[in-house]
Design a protein around this motif. Structure first.
Motif, PDB file in Angstrom:
ATOM      1  N   LEU A  36      10.142   5.604  -3.137  1.00  0.00           N
ATOM      2  CA  LEU A  36       9.719   6.083  -4.447  1.00  0.00           C
ATOM      3  C   LEU A  36       8.467   5.387  -4.948  1.00  0.00           C
ATOM      4  N   THR A  37       8.277   4.121  -4.596  1.00  0.00           N
ATOM      5  CA  THR A  37       7.116   3.378  -5.095  1.00  0.00           C
ATOM      6  C   THR A  37       5.898   3.482  -4.189  1.00  0.00           C
ATOM      7  N   THR A  38       6.039   3.933  -2.959  1.00  0.00           N
ATOM      8  CA  THR A  38       4.907   4.038  -2.043  1.00  0.00           C
ATOM      9  C   THR A  38       3.784   4.920  -2.585  1.00  0.00           C
ATOM     10  N   PRO A  39       4.054   6.085  -3.152  1.00  0.00           N
ATOM     11  CA  PRO A  39       2.946   6.887  -3.688  1.00  0.00           C
ATOM     12  C   PRO A  39       2.178   6.174  -4.799  1.00  0.00           C
ATOM     13  N   LEU A  40       2.853   5.338  -5.583  1.00  0.00           N
ATOM     14  CA  LEU A  40       2.160   4.596  -6.635  1.00  0.00           C
ATOM     15  C   LEU A  40       1.164   3.622  -6.035  1.00  0.00           C
ATOM     16  N   PHE A  41       1.602   2.880  -5.013  1.00  0.00           N
ATOM     17  CA  PHE A  41       0.710   1.914  -4.382  1.00  0.00           C
ATOM     18  C   PHE A  41      -0.402   2.614  -3.618  1.00  0.00           C
ATOM     19  N   ALA A  42      -0.068   3.702  -2.937  1.00  0.00           N
ATOM     20  CA  ALA A  42      -1.078   4.443  -2.193  1.00  0.00           C
ATOM     21  C   ALA A  42      -2.124   4.998  -3.141  1.00  0.00           C
ATOM     22  N   SER A  43      -1.698   5.417  -4.301  1.00  0.00           N
ATOM     23  CA  SER A  43      -2.628   5.940  -5.291  1.00  0.00           C
ATOM     24  C   SER A  43      -3.607   4.864  -5.728  1.00  0.00           C
ATOM     25  N   ASN A  44      -3.119   3.650  -5.995  1.00  0.00           N
ATOM     26  CA  ASN A  44      -4.001   2.555  -6.386  1.00  0.00           C
ATOM     27  C   ASN A  44      -4.947   2.176  -5.252  1.00  0.00           C
ATOM     28  N   TYR A  45      -4.427   2.173  -4.029  1.00  0.00           N
ATOM     29  CA  TYR A  45      -5.274   1.878  -2.866  1.00  0.00           C
ATOM     30  C   TYR A  45      -6.380   2.922  -2.750  1.00  0.00           C
ATOM     31  N   GLN A  46      -6.016   4.183  -2.875  1.00  0.00           N
ATOM     32  CA  GLN A  46      -6.989   5.274  -2.741  1.00  0.00           C
ATOM     33  C   GLN A  46      -8.042   5.200  -3.846  1.00  0.00           C
TER      34      GLN A  46
ATOM     35  N   TYR B 102     -10.332   2.385  -2.906  1.00  0.00           N
ATOM     36  CA  TYR B 102     -11.121   2.760  -1.736  1.00  0.00           C
ATOM     37  C   TYR B 102     -12.294   3.656  -2.139  1.00  0.00           C
ATOM     38  N   LEU B 103     -12.002   4.664  -2.942  1.00  0.00           N
ATOM     39  CA  LEU B 103     -13.057   5.579  -3.384  1.00  0.00           C
ATOM     40  C   LEU B 103     -14.074   4.891  -4.288  1.00  0.00           C
ATOM     41  N   GLN B 104     -13.593   3.989  -5.153  1.00  0.00           N
ATOM     42  CA  GLN B 104     -14.514   3.248  -6.017  1.00  0.00           C
ATOM     43  C   GLN B 104     -15.396   2.316  -5.191  1.00  0.00           C
ATOM     44  N   GLY B 105     -14.827   1.696  -4.165  1.00  0.00           N
ATOM     45  CA  GLY B 105     -15.605   0.833  -3.277  1.00  0.00           C
ATOM     46  C   GLY B 105     -16.691   1.604  -2.546  1.00  0.00           C
ATOM     47  N   ILE B 106     -16.363   2.804  -2.089  1.00  0.00           N
ATOM     48  CA  ILE B 106     -17.358   3.644  -1.419  1.00  0.00           C
ATOM     49  C   ILE B 106     -18.488   3.998  -2.381  1.00  0.00           C
TER      50      ILE B 106
ATOM     51  N   SER C  79     -20.738  -7.632   5.003  1.00  0.00           N
ATOM     52  CA  SER C  79     -20.428  -6.376   4.318  1.00  0.00           C
ATOM     53  C   SER C  79     -19.371  -6.573   3.244  1.00  0.00           C
ATOM     54  N   GLU C  80     -19.241  -7.779   2.742  1.00  0.00           N
ATOM     55  CA  GLU C  80     -18.202  -8.060   1.755  1.00  0.00           C
ATOM     56  C   GLU C  80     -18.493  -7.370   0.435  1.00  0.00           C
ATOM     57  N   ALA C  81     -17.441  -6.932  -0.178  1.00  0.00           N
ATOM     58  CA  ALA C  81     -17.561  -6.259  -1.467  1.00  0.00           C
ATOM     59  C   ALA C  81     -17.692  -7.298  -2.581  1.00  0.00           C
ATOM     60  N   PRO C  82     -18.396  -6.942  -3.632  1.00  0.00           N
ATOM     61  CA  PRO C  82     -18.422  -7.832  -4.798  1.00  0.00           C
ATOM     62  C   PRO C  82     -17.056  -7.860  -5.475  1.00  0.00           C
TER      63      PRO C  82
ATOM     64  N   THR D 233      -7.603  -4.266  -2.147  1.00  0.00           N
ATOM     65  CA  THR D 233      -7.675  -4.026  -0.708  1.00  0.00           C
ATOM     66  C   THR D 233      -8.428  -2.734  -0.420  1.00  0.00           C
ATOM     67  N   GLY D 234      -8.086  -1.687  -1.129  1.00  0.00           N
ATOM     68  CA  GLY D 234      -8.778  -0.413  -0.950  1.00  0.00           C
ATOM     69  C   GLY D 234     -10.249  -0.509  -1.284  1.00  0.00           C
ATOM     70  N   TYR D 235     -10.562  -1.201  -2.375  1.00  0.00           N
ATOM     71  CA  TYR D 235     -11.954  -1.363  -2.793  1.00  0.00           C
ATOM     72  C   TYR D 235     -12.750  -2.102  -1.722  1.00  0.00           C
ATOM     73  N   SER D 236     -12.206  -3.190  -1.223  1.00  0.00           N
ATOM     74  CA  SER D 236     -12.900  -3.980  -0.205  1.00  0.00           C
ATOM     75  C   SER D 236     -13.128  -3.176   1.065  1.00  0.00           C
ATOM     76  N   GLN D 237     -12.132  -2.423   1.485  1.00  0.00           N
ATOM     77  CA  GLN D 237     -12.274  -1.650   2.716  1.00  0.00           C
ATOM     78  C   GLN D 237     -13.235  -0.478   2.539  1.00  0.00           C
ATOM     79  N   GLY D 238     -13.201   0.169   1.404  1.00  0.00           N
ATOM     80  CA  GLY D 238     -14.140   1.264   1.145  1.00  0.00           C
ATOM     81  C   GLY D 238     -15.569   0.770   1.065  1.00  0.00           C
ATOM     82  N   TYR D 239     -15.764  -0.355   0.380  1.00  0.00           N
ATOM     83  CA  TYR D 239     -17.106  -0.938   0.248  1.00  0.00           C
ATOM     84  C   TYR D 239     -17.638  -1.348   1.614  1.00  0.00           C
TER      85      TYR D 239
END
Length: 126
Positions: free
Chosen positions: A15-25, A28-32, A71-74, A88-94
């Motif tokens: 039940l909580t996985t979609p919440l965490f995946a949403s934050n990761y996504q 990730y998109l903001q990092g990109i 390539s580290e993110a700020p 984590t998502g932000y760093s990987q997207g960046y």
């Protein structure tokens, strides 16, 4: 008893996985987006151009441009610092976009350096 605990923990995790995946996504998109707008890779092009005297220089620049260190993110916005999934998502997207920009700049610098050297060589030997 143990079966109930395992079943409960599985249900909670599903039940909580979609919440965490949403934050990761979101991260990730903001990092990109941030890397596309803010990451400068001009130094890689200059370094590749200046090291064109040897063939090894651009190759070393290209390999280094693909590492995580360069390539580290700020730091993320203060409101998201406590959210591990977002960070984590932000760093990987960046890093994904930063590495791509770094490698393209190394290639462009090497091509410009080789063409400059080649034109100079042709003029000298006319």
């Amino acid at each position: 008893m143990i079966k109930k605990i395992i079943a409960s923990s599985l249900i909670i995790s599903f039940l909580t996985t979609p919440l965490f995946a949403s934050n990761y996504q979101k991260g990730y998109l903001q990092g990109i987006d941030d890397a596309k707008e803010n990451h400068s890779s001009l130094s890689w092009a200059i370094g590749s151009f200046l090291s064109i005297i040897t063939v090894v220089g651009p190759v070393v620049c290209y390999v280094m441009a693909d590492t995580d260190i360069f390539s580290e993110a700020p730091d993320v916005k203060p409101e998201f610092r406590s959210d591990f999934q977002y960070r984590t998502g932000y760093s990987q997207g960046y890093a994904k976009i930063a590495k791509s920009k770094n490698k393209k700049s190394v290639f462009r610098g090497a091509v410009f350096g080789i063409s400059t050297w080649f034109v100079g060589y042709l003029k000298k030997h006319e």
